[in-house]
Design a protein around this motif. Structure first.
Motif, short mmCIF file in Angstrom:
data_model
loop_
_atom_site.label_atom_id
_atom_site.label_comp_id
_atom_site.label_asym_id
_atom_site.label_seq_id
_atom_site.Cartn_x
_atom_site.Cartn_y
_atom_site.Cartn_z
N ASP A 154 23.11 -2.75 22.98
CA ASP A 154 22.42 -1.64 22.31
C ASP A 154 23.27 -0.39 22.56
O ASP A 154 22.97 0.42 23.42
N PRO A 155 24.36 -0.22 21.80
CA PRO A 155 25.36 0.80 22.15
C PRO A 155 24.83 2.23 22.09
O PRO A 155 23.95 2.55 21.28
N ALA A 156 25.39 3.07 22.95
CA ALA A 156 25.04 4.49 22.98
C ALA A 156 25.48 5.15 21.68
O ALA A 156 26.39 4.66 20.99
N PRO A 157 24.83 6.28 21.33
CA PRO A 157 25.18 6.97 20.07
C PRO A 157 26.67 7.29 19.97
O PRO A 157 27.24 7.21 18.88
N GLY A 158 27.31 7.68 21.08
CA GLY A 158 28.73 8.01 21.04
C GLY A 158 29.60 6.82 20.65
O GLY A 158 30.60 6.95 19.93
N VAL A 159 29.22 5.64 21.12
CA VAL A 159 29.96 4.42 20.79
C VAL A 159 29.80 4.10 19.31
O VAL A 159 30.77 3.75 18.62
N GLU A 160 28.58 4.25 18.81
CA GLU A 160 28.34 4.01 17.39
C GLU A 160 29.15 5.00 16.55
O GLU A 160 29.75 4.63 15.53
N ARG A 161 29.23 6.23 17.02
CA ARG A 161 30.01 7.24 16.29
C ARG A 161 31.49 6.83 16.22
O ARG A 161 32.12 6.94 15.15
N VAL A 162 32.04 6.39 17.33
CA VAL A 162 33.45 5.95 17.35
C VAL A 162 33.64 4.79 16.38
O VAL A 162 34.61 4.76 15.60
N CYS A 163 32.73 3.83 16.38
CA CYS A 163 32.85 2.67 15.48
C CYS A 163 32.81 3.11 14.02
O CYS A 163 33.56 2.59 13.18
N ARG A 164 31.93 4.07 13.71
CA ARG A 164 31.86 4.54 12.32
C ARG A 164 33.13 5.31 11.94
O ARG A 164 33.61 5.23 10.80
N ALA A 165 33.69 6.05 12.90
CA ALA A 165 34.95 6.77 12.64
C ALA A 165 36.09 5.79 12.41
O ALA A 165 36.96 6.01 11.55
N VAL A 166 36.09 4.70 13.16
CA VAL A 166 37.09 3.64 12.97
C VAL A 166 36.93 3.02 11.57
O VAL A 166 37.92 2.79 10.86
N ALA A 167 35.68 2.76 11.17
CA ALA A 167 35.43 2.18 9.85
C ALA A 167 35.90 3.13 8.74
O ALA A 167 36.49 2.70 7.74
N TYR A 168 35.67 4.42 8.95
CA TYR A 168 36.14 5.42 7.97
C TYR A 168 37.67 5.36 7.83
O TYR A 168 38.20 5.32 6.71
N ALA A 169 38.37 5.35 8.97
CA ALA A 169 39.83 5.32 8.93
C ALA A 169 40.33 4.02 8.30
O ALA A 169 41.35 4.00 7.60
N HIS A 170 39.62 2.93 8.53
CA HIS A 170 39.94 1.64 7.90
C HIS A 170 39.80 1.73 6.38
O HIS A 170 40.67 1.29 5.63
N ARG A 171 38.71 2.35 5.91
CA ARG A 171 38.52 2.48 4.46
C ARG A 171 39.59 3.38 3.86
O ARG A 171 40.09 3.13 2.76
N GLU A 172 39.94 4.44 4.56
CA GLU A 172 40.93 5.40 4.05
C GLU A 172 42.33 4.82 3.97
O GLU A 172 43.10 5.14 3.07
N THR A 173 42.68 3.99 4.95
CA THR A 173 44.08 3.56 5.10
C THR A 173 44.31 2.08 4.84
O THR A 173 45.45 1.67 4.62
N GLY A 174 43.26 1.26 4.93
CA GLY A 174 43.42 -0.19 4.85
C GLY A 174 43.89 -0.82 6.15
O GLY A 174 44.10 -2.03 6.21
N ALA A 175 44.06 -0.02 7.21
CA ALA A 175 44.50 -0.58 8.50
C ALA A 175 43.42 -1.49 9.07
O ALA A 175 42.23 -1.16 9.00
N PRO A 176 43.81 -2.64 9.63
CA PRO A 176 42.83 -3.55 10.20
C PRO A 176 42.27 -3.03 11.53
O PRO A 176 42.75 -2.03 12.07
N ILE A 177 41.25 -3.74 12.02
CA ILE A 177 40.47 -3.28 13.19
C ILE A 177 40.44 -4.37 14.25
O ILE A 177 40.32 -5.56 13.93
N THR A 178 40.53 -3.97 15.51
CA THR A 178 40.25 -4.85 16.64
C THR A 178 39.17 -4.20 17.50
O THR A 178 39.29 -3.03 17.86
N VAL A 179 38.13 -4.97 17.82
CA VAL A 179 37.03 -4.42 18.61
C VAL A 179 36.95 -5.17 19.93
O VAL A 179 36.90 -6.40 19.95
N HIS A 180 36.95 -4.42 21.03
CA HIS A 180 36.61 -5.01 22.32
C HIS A 180 35.13 -5.34 22.28
O HIS A 180 34.31 -4.46 22.01
#
Ligand SMILES: [Zn+2]
Length: 326
Positions: A154-180
């Motif tokens: 049940d991730p903290a709001p800050g973690v969710e924010r980072v994940c959404r920012a990563v998803a945004y950068a993925h959509r913008e650039t097409g760069a793939p994602i790795t999640v711990h």
């Protein structure tokens, strides 16, 4: 031909070859090192050790070393450039993102969607985009993939924010994602749901540390989403032994999931999480936790268990190439 950015510039994805998909050169907090590192860090000794270890894994046939060290893990590209110059036979791929189990960077606590300085899109995500599109600081090195960490179910709001920012950068650039992720807590489920809602291409997502689990229901649920399973902690025997990890991969290959797995150790030349004598601890408690364990021991064990050469190539060569093809 599609190319991927590495520490030494763009490389044709067809040239990536056998690839370790989750290794760190170092995992050492920069601020910690600068203030408290005098007793245990010798820059020249550590750089020389890294050069030796990377040359050695390259000599085993590894061509590409994917390093998801980002902010929070002490990413420092000039040191990596210096090392890679001495090991030109190895591609090192750098990442952007943020690594923290409970929070977003405090530097962004006043700037962003809904905050004191209300900015959309999130300026944190825009920094990630800049690392990918323009380069990291003034190094000339461009990040080629994104990283975030989801340790708690049940991730903290800050973690969710980072994940959404990563998803945004993925959509913008097409760069793939790795999640711990934490495989015991099955946090990959939350990651898949969030990234799907964020319209990420799940075939360009590695659910890192999935290999810490032997739960085939969980693993096939993740793989059926399109995501790749990071079978990426070979040598960390305290979590799961190599025979256990091999058994799970074999079972998944038998069910036709070779196209959904990548291999690695999550090893590093030095990490600052185990006190001042990291190498002594490793050699005593986890002697297989190094970059060559897969080629020395794991591939023979997979062959012995009946995994085909074709499936091994799929996991080691084809899946990484596809992941980095934009
Ligand atoms: Zn890692």
């Amino acid at each position: 031909m599609p190319t991927v950015e590495t520490v030494r510039g763009a490389v044709d994805v067809a040239e990536l070859g056998p690839t370790l998909m989750h290794e760190h050169v170092f995992f050492v907090g920069t601020e910690y090192l600068q203030n408290y590192g005098s007793g245990w860090w010798d820059e020249e000794e550590r750089v020389a050790d890294a050069i030796e270890r990377l040359r050695s894994v390259a000599a085993r046939g590894v061509r590409t070393f994917v390093d998801p060290t980002v902010w929070g893990g002490g990413r420092y590209i000039p040191r990596i450039q210096r090392i890679n110059e001495q090991v030109p036979e190895l591609n090192i791929i750098a990442a952007t993102g943020y690594y923290h189990y409970t929070d977003a960077p405090i530097q962004f606590s006043n700037r962003g969607p809904g905050l004191l300085f209300d900015e959309t899109p999130d300026p944190l995500g825009r920094e990630f985009v800049r690392d990918i599109a323009e380069g990291i600081a003034d190094t000339g090195v461009r990040a080629a993939f994104l990283k975030c960490a989801v340790e708690h179910p049940d991730p903290a709001p800050g973690v969710e924010r980072v994940c959404r920012a990563v998803a945004y950068a993925h959509r913008e650039t097409g760069a793939p994602i790795t999640v711990h992720t934490n495989a015991h807590r099955q946090t990959g489920r939350w990651v898949v749901d969030l990234l799907r809602a964020e319209h990420a291409d799940l075939t360009k997502v590695v659910i890192g540390h999935s290999g810490d689990s032997g739960d085939l229901d969980y693993l096939t649920w993740l793989a059926d989403s399109g995501a790749l399973l990071g079978m990426d902690r070979f040598g960390i025997d305290v979590y799961r032994t190599t025979p256990e990890r091999v058994e799970t991969i074999t079972a998944l290959c038998e069910r036709g999931y070779a196209e959904r797995m990548v291999l690695s150790h999550d090893a590093m030349c030095w990490i600052d999480w185990f006190g001042e004598d990291f190498t002594g601890m490793r050699d005593q408690l986890m002697p297989n936790w190094h970059y060559e364990h897969i080629h020395n021991d794991v591939l023979p064990a997979l062959r012995e268990a009946g995994v085909s050469e074709k499936d091994i190539d799929t996991m080691l060569i084809d899946n990484p190439r596809r992941y980095f093809t934009r």
